[in-house]
Design a protein around this motif. Structure first.
Motif, PDB file in Angstrom:
ATOM      1  N   VAL A  96      51.434 -14.558  48.508  1.00 35.47           N
ATOM      2  CA  VAL A  96      50.571 -14.301  47.593  1.00 35.47           C
ATOM      3  C   VAL A  96      50.742 -12.689  47.175  1.00 35.47           C
ATOM      4  O   VAL A  96      51.021 -12.234  46.004  1.00 35.47           O
ATOM      5  CB  VAL A  96      49.276 -14.584  47.534  1.00 35.47           C
ATOM      6  CG1 VAL A  96      48.215 -14.116  46.603  1.00 35.47           C
ATOM      7  CG2 VAL A  96      49.020 -16.006  47.800  1.00 35.47           C
ATOM      8  N   GLY A  99      53.763 -11.585  45.452  1.00 33.07           N
ATOM      9  CA  GLY A  99      53.759 -12.406  43.852  1.00 33.07           C
ATOM     10  C   GLY A  99      55.053 -13.430  43.990  1.00 33.07           C
ATOM     11  O   GLY A  99      55.211 -13.998  43.036  1.00 33.07           O
ATOM     12  N   GLU A 102      53.689 -17.262  42.994  1.00 30.15           N
ATOM     13  CA  GLU A 102      53.960 -17.691  41.354  1.00 30.15           C
ATOM     14  C   GLU A 102      55.030 -18.473  41.333  1.00 30.15           C
ATOM     15  O   GLU A 102      55.114 -19.313  40.734  1.00 30.15           O
ATOM     16  CB  GLU A 102      53.421 -16.435  40.543  1.00 30.15           C
ATOM     17  CG  GLU A 102      53.689 -16.890  39.055  1.00 30.15           C
ATOM     18  CD  GLU A 102      52.553 -17.856  38.712  1.00 30.15           C
ATOM     19  OE1 GLU A 102      52.779 -18.666  37.882  1.00 30.15           O
ATOM     20  OE2 GLU A 102      51.539 -18.100  39.433  1.00 30.15           O
ATOM     21  N   ASP A 103      56.249 -18.030  41.783  1.00 31.41           N
ATOM     22  CA  ASP A 103      57.438 -18.623  41.390  1.00 31.41           C
ATOM     23  C   ASP A 103      57.599 -19.775  42.390  1.00 31.41           C
ATOM     24  O   ASP A 103      58.236 -20.986  41.602  1.00 31.41           O
ATOM     25  CB  ASP A 103      58.634 -17.549  42.214  1.00 31.41           C
ATOM     26  CG  ASP A 103      58.909 -16.498  41.347  1.00 31.41           C
ATOM     27  OD1 ASP A 103      58.316 -16.401  40.192  1.00 31.41           O
ATOM     28  OD2 ASP A 103      59.713 -15.397  41.591  1.00 31.41           O
ATOM     29  N   ARG A 105      55.013 -21.828  42.818  1.00 28.48           N
ATOM     30  CA  ARG A 105      54.232 -22.958  42.037  1.00 28.48           C
ATOM     31  C   ARG A 105      55.004 -23.436  40.722  1.00 28.48           C
ATOM     32  O   ARG A 105      55.066 -24.394  40.136  1.00 28.48           O
ATOM     33  CB  ARG A 105      53.047 -22.197  41.319  1.00 28.48           C
ATOM     34  CG  ARG A 105      52.034 -23.166  40.695  1.00 28.48           C
ATOM     35  CD  ARG A 105      51.014 -22.207  39.811  1.00 28.48           C
ATOM     36  NE  ARG A 105      51.310 -21.319  38.930  1.00 28.48           N
ATOM     37  CZ  ARG A 105      51.924 -21.845  37.687  1.00 28.48           C
ATOM     38  NH1 ARG A 105      51.691 -23.075  37.648  1.00 28.48           N
ATOM     39  NH2 ARG A 105      52.436 -20.945  36.689  1.00 28.48           N
ATOM     40  N   ARG A 106      55.746 -22.254  40.209  1.00 24.04           N
ATOM     41  CA  ARG A 106      56.718 -22.778  38.962  1.00 24.04           C
ATOM     42  C   ARG A 106      58.057 -23.391  39.352  1.00 24.04           C
ATOM     43  O   ARG A 106      58.291 -24.453  38.855  1.00 24.04           O
ATOM     44  CB  ARG A 106      57.216 -21.391  38.480  1.00 24.04           C
ATOM     45  CG  ARG A 106      55.903 -20.595  37.733  1.00 24.04           C
ATOM     46  CD  ARG A 106      56.584 -19.215  37.167  1.00 24.04           C
ATOM     47  NE  ARG A 106      57.405 -19.607  35.853  1.00 24.04           N
ATOM     48  CZ  ARG A 106      58.056 -18.356  35.343  1.00 24.04           C
ATOM     49  NH1 ARG A 106      57.883 -17.036  35.907  1.00 24.04           N
ATOM     50  NH2 ARG A 106      59.007 -18.611  34.497  1.00 24.04           N
ATOM     51  N   ASP A 109      56.519 -26.893  39.494  1.00 21.02           N
ATOM     52  CA  ASP A 109      56.472 -27.250  38.183  1.00 21.02           C
ATOM     53  C   ASP A 109      57.583 -27.864  37.875  1.00 21.02           C
ATOM     54  O   ASP A 109      57.669 -28.984  37.062  1.00 21.02           O
ATOM     55  CB  ASP A 109      56.033 -26.187  37.296  1.00 21.02           C
ATOM     56  CG  ASP A 109      54.316 -25.826  37.087  1.00 21.02           C
ATOM     57  OD1 ASP A 109      53.778 -26.843  37.606  1.00 21.02           O
ATOM     58  OD2 ASP A 109      54.090 -24.717  36.490  1.00 21.02           O
ATOM     59  N   ALA A 150      46.218 -23.578  44.276  1.00 20.45           N
ATOM     60  CA  ALA A 150      46.871 -22.459  42.980  1.00 20.45           C
ATOM     61  C   ALA A 150      47.484 -23.208  42.040  1.00 20.45           C
ATOM     62  O   ALA A 150      47.701 -22.741  40.955  1.00 20.45           O
ATOM     63  CB  ALA A 150      47.844 -21.621  44.053  1.00 20.45           C
ATOM     64  N   TYR A 388      58.765  -7.345  42.992  1.00 23.85           N
ATOM     65  CA  TYR A 388      57.996  -8.026  43.852  1.00 23.85           C
ATOM     66  C   TYR A 388      57.566  -6.876  45.226  1.00 23.85           C
ATOM     67  O   TYR A 388      57.760  -7.105  46.207  1.00 23.85           O
ATOM     68  CB  TYR A 388      58.620  -9.267  44.760  1.00 23.85           C
ATOM     69  CG  TYR A 388      58.819 -10.070  43.507  1.00 23.85           C
ATOM     70  CD1 TYR A 388      57.850 -11.172  43.096  1.00 23.85           C
ATOM     71  CD2 TYR A 388      60.280 -10.286  42.913  1.00 23.85           C
ATOM     72  CE1 TYR A 388      58.388 -12.039  42.371  1.00 23.85           C
ATOM     73  CE2 TYR A 388      60.405 -11.369  41.853  1.00 23.85           C
ATOM     74  CZ  TYR A 388      59.389 -12.211  41.725  1.00 23.85           C
ATOM     75  OH  TYR A 388      59.708 -13.182  40.650  1.00 23.85           O
TER      76      TYR A 388
END
Length: 560
Positions: A96, A99, A102-103, A105-106, A109, A150, A388
């Motif tokens: 976290v 940074g 977030e990648d 999580r994507r 996705d 998240a 990052y």
């Protein structure tokens, strides 16, 4: 010397009465949680006091031994259990802070087509199972709960999801230590026990993804995404069955998780999720922009996944590389516990194993610490021109922030393990077990309930097997002498293991870990009320399956 050995009929000379009195600490804990709505650490403290009083006045345990038993359990709760959870959450926080999460999580996705239901299953069931296979000790729940949170899943649903997802792999968790323990304590071949468990656990594994769909999005979610859920559950179950039966039971979860994740990735390249817009709306998430071009490069995807690749590598080397695993055991420091070592004995007068093993290096928490340091260094080196940026000072300070955040959960775990050891050393846990085991032929149906009770008390399927394996073997022999056919010691040892699997979700230790991970400290009772019905349904299913294995499905025991 004033020695003490546990007598399971200590209360009035009656096993039934002793078992009823022995249940008081557990009943107290759940009444405090559900009735009084006390915070978990308060419930743990009150229950520990009850357990000590029952040990002293019910089971005639000297007060100093009862107190030292609590200290022994508390030490184990603090290290390695709390240490593992602290490191698991800290490890996640590194991703976290950098940074990179977030990648990640994507990336999920992209794999799940933006369907958070599928993403949650992949994380909690497939990835969480891999962590359970290598680490155990609550680390999978702590890590995957934060990841699912998240995604946008509400805290309570996130906690329920990871606790239920953690059922299928627990029997073969931490390189199948529960099964190895059952074999050692019960005096039977662990590979045979593992094969039988491999004919039980897959039935749970098949249905778990469908249940997770229902929890995450009700019947609408099941209708929308039952196909990939079945594919994931079936591939996991088949791989689990095959590996436990024909390959190496120690690697069952590792292979099952990798196979199911690989099958899911391939399948989702051809199957498009349905109802994605609807579920995002129900979760108050922004609409998925299908026309947006992703700026995720292969390098960014790799750097997002890299921490968990390192975890798998470190744990794999520590557990599967024979030379390393042997060396790591030599680093353990045996700490003799005063009073217990000299005065706690078996009925035959032999000392009960009570030393505390300080595994300062050879434990999942320390492996996570090593993994985290490596990840932090790599993130600082490969920071893509400051995008990052990560400072080592922040990484170190995060340990303190995480420890402060989980202080009450840590206290709960210490108190719960203290409670478990008092109950174990005084004879309370075994009294309950022997009472159930003495119920005659119906015991073939009830056998898994011992594992369920043991894991609910201790939070560990391994501990439940250590407690009840000898008892299960004795029960099988007694039933055989009574003319009951189809009941073998190996089957009951497997039943104890699989029963423990479905008891872990209601363990106070697991509840505290999940609550900490999703920022619900003090609300463990809400999680407990939500998962208890599922635990009971799973237990009934396991009991039924084991009973059927004694007769019409006996080929699942014998292999022919």
């Amino acid at each position: 010397m004033n020695t003490f050995f546990a007598e399971t009929d200590a209360v009035g000379g009656s096993l039934g009465l002793s078992a009823a009195v022995a249940a008081l600490p557990l009943v107290t804990f759940f009444i405090m949680l559900l009735g009084v709505k006390a915070r978990a650490h308060v419930a743990g403290l009150v229950s520990l006091i009850v357990a000590i009083l029952v040990a002293i006045f019910g089971f005639s345990m000297p007060w100093d031994l009862a107190g030292m038993s609590a200290i022994r359990g508390g030490l184990y709760g603090a290290f390695p259990i709390v240490w593992v959870i602290l490191m698991a959450i800290w490890f996640y926080q590194i991703t976290v802070l950098s940074g990179r999460f977030e990648d990640l999580r994507r990336t999920f996705d992209a794999i799940g087509g933006g369907d958070l239901r599928i993403q949650a299953i992949l994380i909690a069931f497939c990835f969480g199972g891999l962590l359970e296979a290598l680490a155990g000790f609550g680390a999978p729940v702590a890590i995957t709960a934060t990841m699912i949170l998240a995604l946008g899943v509400k805290p309570l649903k996130a906690a329920i999801t990871v606790l239920i997802a953690n059922t299928a792999p627990v029997a073969f968790g931490a390189v199948a230590i529960p099964i190895t323990t059952a074999g050692e304590v019960g005096g039977k071949d662990a590979a045979t026990i593992g094969a039988i468990v491999g004919h039980q656990a897959p039935f749970l594994a098949f249905f778990v993804p469908l249940i997770l769909l229902f929890i995450l999005d009700g019947m609408k979610g099941v209708k929308d995404a039952w196909v990939p859920a079945v594919i994931i559950g079936a591939s996991f179950a088949v791989a689990q069955w095959f590996t436990a039966t024909y390959f190496a039971y120690q690697l069952t979860d590792v292979i099952a998780c990798i196979v199911s994740l690989g099958v899911a990735v391939v399948f989702l390249r051809f199957w498009k999720p349905r109802g994605v817009a609807g579920v995002r709306e129900r979760y108050n998430l922004p609409p998925l922009d299908v026309n947006a071009k992703s700026d995720l490069t292969p390098m960014r995807v790799w750097m997002a996944l890299m921490p968990y690749a390192i975890v798998v590598l470190i744990f794999g080397i520590a557990n599967l590389a024979t030379g390393v695993a042997t060396w790591l055991k030599t680093t353990n420091v045996a700490v003799h516990m005063p009073l217990l070592k000299e005065r706690l004995v078996t009925a035959a007068g032999k000392p009960v194993k009570s030393d505390y093993s300080f595994t300062w290096l050879n434990n999942p928490g320390s492996f996570l610490l090593i993994s985290g340091i490596i990840v932090a260094i790599l993130y600082m080196i490969f920071n893509e021109k400051g995008r990052y940026a990560l400072r080592f000072g922040d990484v170190v300070q995060e340990i303190g922030r995480t420890a402060y955040r989980m202080r009450y959960s840590a206290l709960t775990i210490v108190l719960v393990l203290a409670l478990a050891y008092v109950m174990n050393y005084s004879g309370q846990t075994v009294a309950m077990g022997e009472f159930v085991a003495g119920l005659g032929p119906i015991y073939a149906f009830l056998a898994p309930s011992l594992g369920w009770i043991g894991t609910a008390v201790t939070g560990s399927d391994t501990s439940a097997n250590a407690l009840f394996s000898k008892l299960q073997v004795a029960a099988a022999d007694n039933l055989s002498h009574q003319g009951v056919t189809g009941v073998t010691p190996e089957l009951l040892l497997a039943a104890n293991t699989t029963g423990g699997v479905v008891g872990k979700m209601i363990s106070p230790q697991s509840l505290a870990i999940a609550a900490t991970a999703v920022d619900m400290e003090g609300k463990e009772s809400e999680i407990f009320k939500a998962v208890l019905p599922w635990s009971m349904v799973f237990l009934l299913a396991v009991c039924t399956l084991v009973f059927l294995q004694t007769n019409v499905l006996h080929f699942l025991v014998t292999g022919h």
